[in-house]
Scaffold this motif. Structure first.
Motif, mmCIF file in Angstrom:
data_model
loop_
_atom_site.group_PDB
_atom_site.id
_atom_site.type_symbol
_atom_site.label_atom_id
_atom_site.label_comp_id
_atom_site.label_asym_id
_atom_site.label_seq_id
_atom_site.Cartn_x
_atom_site.Cartn_y
_atom_site.Cartn_z
ATOM 1 N N GLY B 82 0.812 -1.207 0.000
ATOM 2 C CA GLY B 82 0.000 0.000 0.000
ATOM 3 C C GLY B 82 0.850 1.264 0.000
ATOM 4 N N ARG B 83 0.167 2.409 0.018
ATOM 5 C CA ARG B 83 0.824 3.723 -0.049
ATOM 6 C C ARG B 83 1.865 3.959 1.043
ATOM 7 N NH1 ARG B 83 -0.700 7.897 -2.873
ATOM 8 N NH2 ARG B 83 0.423 9.227 -1.428
ATOM 9 N N ASP B 84 1.604 3.345 2.220
ATOM 10 C CA ASP B 84 2.414 3.704 3.378
ATOM 11 C C ASP B 84 3.704 2.902 3.479
ATOM 12 O OD1 ASP B 84 1.053 1.408 3.662
ATOM 13 O OD2 ASP B 84 0.367 1.753 5.736
ATOM 14 N N ASP B 85 3.972 2.045 2.514
ATOM 15 C CA ASP B 85 5.193 1.233 2.591
ATOM 16 C C ASP B 85 6.417 2.147 2.542
ATOM 17 O OD1 ASP B 85 5.993 -1.951 2.022
ATOM 18 O OD2 ASP B 85 7.520 -0.468 1.460
ATOM 19 N N SER B 86 7.343 1.926 3.501
ATOM 20 C CA SER B 86 8.467 2.856 3.662
ATOM 21 C C SER B 86 9.469 2.778 2.511
ATOM 22 C CB SER B 86 9.181 2.562 4.974
ATOM 23 O OG SER B 86 9.712 1.246 4.911
ATOM 24 N N ARG B 87 9.381 1.760 1.679
ATOM 25 C CA ARG B 87 10.379 1.616 0.610
ATOM 26 C C ARG B 87 10.062 2.449 -0.628
ATOM 27 N NH1 ARG B 87 10.066 -4.850 0.809
ATOM 28 N NH2 ARG B 87 7.902 -4.204 1.083
ATOM 29 N N ILE B 88 8.874 3.019 -0.637
ATOM 30 C CA ILE B 88 8.469 3.774 -1.830
ATOM 31 C C ILE B 88 9.068 5.178 -1.818
ATOM 32 C CG2 ILE B 88 6.471 4.715 -3.065
ATOM 33 C CD1 ILE B 88 4.866 2.356 -1.750
ATOM 34 N N GLY B 89 9.502 5.643 -2.959
ATOM 35 C CA GLY B 89 9.925 7.036 -3.105
ATOM 36 C C GLY B 89 11.278 7.358 -2.519
ATOM 37 N N LYS B 90 12.169 6.359 -2.474
ATOM 38 C CA LYS B 90 13.474 6.597 -1.861
ATOM 39 C C LYS B 90 14.589 6.798 -2.901
ATOM 40 C CE LYS B 90 12.643 6.216 2.593
ATOM 41 N NZ LYS B 90 11.159 6.282 2.532
ATOM 42 N N ALA B 91 14.258 6.744 -4.180
ATOM 43 C CA ALA B 91 15.327 6.787 -5.186
ATOM 44 C C ALA B 91 15.393 8.117 -5.930
ATOM 45 C CB ALA B 91 15.165 5.639 -6.178
ATOM 46 N N GLY B 92 14.428 9.003 -5.671
ATOM 47 C CA GLY B 92 14.498 10.283 -6.367
ATOM 48 C C GLY B 92 13.148 10.956 -6.427
ATOM 49 N N PHE B 93 13.194 12.263 -6.613
ATOM 50 C CA PHE B 93 11.954 13.044 -6.687
ATOM 51 C C PHE B 93 11.318 12.953 -8.067
ATOM 52 C CE2 PHE B 93 14.350 15.414 -3.452
ATOM 53 C CZ PHE B 93 13.377 15.551 -2.465
#
Ligand SMILES: Nc1ncnc2c1ncn2[C@@H]1O[C@H](COP(=O)(O)OP(=O)(O)OP(=O)(O)O)[C@@H](O)[C@H]1O
Ligand SMILES: [Mg+2]
Lengths: 253, 386
Positions: B82-93
């Protein structure tokens, strides 16, 4: 028996968008199968233009005349149809086509000219044999068409194609230029093998009598100012080598 | 070909003199941080905004589904989170509004993890079939240290898609990611790839774009350690009316990093439009950067359009190598003449030359079946335009 006739051929080189220049100014020449005609003439006289125009090179445009193979005008055919009709040009400067492997190219070409695909096994045997005869290393088959080949290697591959395609008429444009002594011999033997059946006519463009010691001409023509200026027997080659072309250049100017 | 520019500091290549990179990895996860583009902005000026089907102005409603088939060997885990998984969005804006919109609106993400030290014995295939509607997506590919993997993302189907693919290549790991955009003719796809390449890691990206009405793909690379190596290879065959846009950005933010960018396209048919933007930044204070980028376009018909913009910004004097090249042109008629002078019919001669043009690139794909498939698809597209 094939009759190859060039009649009143005029052609322009296409230089720019609206710029062109007439190079061939009425060429007449007949070559019967089994005959070898040497064409000699000064730089810039139009020998390569003649060869390219017959093959259908896009930079040249024929404005007048005919080129007949057994009475059929090949100028009405596309470039590839001319080749399939039995006309072969070994180019002065063979073209590099990167990314297309020599073996793929040769197989496509043989398939097109023979009208059916040779069996793969049989073809690769034939190819290996033909390469060996011309002292071409087998690894060349995997390289791009003429890609990075030395001048001499390119010339050998032109003769390789000649041997595989077995044309009715072979136009050899300075195939001997840039060859070392051994290569000249190897290449000449290739031409002679192709001639051996007696079915092929040869138009051999050259500046040197050297190759004529191996590939014996029946006729020698002097090409100057875009036309055949004089014709004779094999002895004419020696005269030209001794005296140069001055006489003909002046005559045409 | 232009010669490498190794002017120290504040020298820019194409943008005029500016003190720091405008290209730097600025961006935001929040769609509201971006104004609605009108098409005149630098990053949108080549894109036909009207064909984005509302991805750019918030009007697109997330109502689509994808069918996902994953085939993975041992050592790989694939999770839907789901949206709240901490691994999402860690590689760049997200670098533009559409990608930010996807990040703001997505509901589900796919996380693929390759276990540490694991050299996969076969490749991972993710078959993604878009089944209509609009969908926002996030993919995370996490290749742990010293692992080796080949991952194929094979995308087909119809719909409007936007999202990110985040890639982490761990220390000493090696990843080849093949992303195939073989969408149906009406599909719109706006995606950003964000790769983080760790110390001594190797990342190879192979992008193959054949389908879609509009594909805008932005592969971005940054390094988290020295010795990182990134190679971005791209192949596109753009037919009638198609818009294929690839915008790569390599940020040599650390010393001793290497990159290669090589994109090759063929275009054929009315209003086929290919865009390649190749940004490379060599960061201030870095040393030993080795970078080269290259774009070639083969315009098979006159009614096609190409925009090719290499852009190299160098902020240091200590560069090992940096350069770029771009060329667009027609099929060489002398090449065709040579093949045809040996009896090969024109259409076959064209096929041979175009095959040859793409061959080296396709041969970089480490999966034989996929190489054959892609060559076959290229030839089918070619045949369709003859
Ligand atoms: N693109 C061109 N623009 C201008 N002139 C050209 C062009 N191409 C060929 N020519 C001219 O056509 C003439 C004939 O050239 P061609 O190559 O046929 O000569 P050649 O007899 O084969 O010479 P060589 O013995 O040096 O090979 C030359 O004067 C050459 O400069
Ligand atoms: Mg010549």
């Amino acid at each position: 028996m094939t009759k190859f006739e060039i009649r009143g051929l005029r052609a322009d080189v296409l230089i720019g968008e609206d710029e062109r220049q007439e190079i061939l100014k009425g060429v007449d020449l007949t070559i019967n199968s089994g005959e070898t005609h040497a064409i000699m003439g000064p730089n810039g006289s139009g020998k390569s233009t003649l060869a390219y125009a017959i093959a259908g090179h896009p930079r040249y445009e024929i404005t007048e005349g005919e080129v007949l193979v057994d009475g059929e005008n090949i100028l009405e055919m596309s470039v590839d149809e001319r080749a399939r009709a039995g006309v072969f040009l070994a180019m002065q400067y063979p073209v590099e086509v990167p990314g297309v492997s020599m073996s793929n190219f040769l197989r496509s070409s043989v398939t097109a000219v023979r009208g059916e695909a040779p069996k793969l096994r049989q073809f690769s045997k034939e190819l290996q044999g033909a390469m060996k005869d011309l002292s071409i290393d087998p690894t060349f088959a995997a390289r791009g068409v003429n890609e990075g080949f030395s001048g001499g290697e390119k010339k050998r591959h032109e003769i390789l194609q000649l041997e595989l395609l077995k044309p009715k008429v072979a136009i050899l444009d300075e195939t001997d230029s840039g060859l070392d002594v051994d290569a000249l011999k190897v290449v000449s033997e290739g031409v002679n093998r192709a001639k051996a059946g007696g079915e092929m006519g040869v138009m051999l463009i050259t500046h040197y009598t050297r190759i004529l010691n191996y590939v014996k001409p029946d006729f020698v023509h002097v090409f100057a100012n875009g036309r055949v200026a004089e014709s004779g027997g094999p002895e004419l080659a020696d005269t030209l080598e001794a005296e140069g072309y001055e006489r003909f250049v002046k005559a045409g100017a | 070909m232009t010669s490498p520019s190794i002017e120290p500091k504040a020298h820019s290549h194409g943008l005029g003199d500016i003190p720091f990179s405008k290209l730097a990895t600025h961006g935001s996860f929040d769609v509201n941080d971006f104004p609605v583009p009108n098409g005149r902005e630098e990053e949108w000026r080549f894109t036909p905004i009207r064909r984005l089907k509302g991805l750019h102005d918030g009007s697109a409603v997330a109502d689509g589904t994808d069918k996902l088939d994953v085939d993975a060997p041992e050592g790989v885990t694939v999770e839907r989170v789901g949206r709240d998984d901490s691994r999402i969005g860690k590689a760049g804006f997200p670098a533009d509004r559409v990608v930010a919109q996807a990040h703001t609106s997505f509901e589900e993400a796919t996380v693929v993890t390759v276990a540490q030290g694991k050299a996969l014995d076969r490749h991972v295939t993710i078959d993604r079939e878009a089944q209509g509607g609009t969908r926002f997506d996030q993919y995370v590919i996490d290749v742990k240290p010293l692992a080796e993997a080949v991952i194929v993302l094979n995308q087909t189907g119809t719909g409007v898609r936007a999202g990110s693919v985040d890639v982490h290549v761990g220390e000493g790991a090696r990843l080849t990611l093949v992303s195939v955009q073989d969408w149906d003719g009406d599909t719109v796809d706006v995606t950003q790839h964000n790769a983080q390449v760790a110390k001594d890691a190797t990342f190879k990206s192979i992008v193959v774009t054949l389908g879609g009405d509009l594909v805008r793909l932005s592969p971005k690379v940054a390094y988290t350690g020295r010795g990182g190596n990134a190679e971005l290879h791209g192949l596109y065959f753009t037919g009638d009316g198609q818009h294929h846009e690839h915008r790569s950005l390599i940020d040599h933010n650390l010393s001793h990093t290497r990159s290669r960018v090589e994109y090759k396209g063929a275009l054929s048919g009315k209003d086929a439009h290919g865009v390649w933007i190749g940004d490379v930044i060599i960061g201030e204070g870095t040393t030993g950067t080795d970078s080269y980028e290259h774009n070639r376009n083969l315009q098979l018909t006159d009614d096609t359009r190409v925009d090719s913009v290499p852009n190299l910004e160098i902020f240091t004097g200590e560069v090992e190598g940096a350069g770029h090249a771009a060329a667009s042109g027609r099929l060489d008629d002398i090449h065709l003449f040579y093949l045809r002078s040996r009896g090969i019919p024109e259409d076959e001669a064209r096929r041979l030359v175009i095959r040859g043009y793409f061959l080296e690139l396709i041969n970089r794909i480490p999966v034989e079946q996929l190489r054959d498939d892609i060559m076959a698809k290229v030839e089918r597209k070619l045949a369709a335009h003859e």
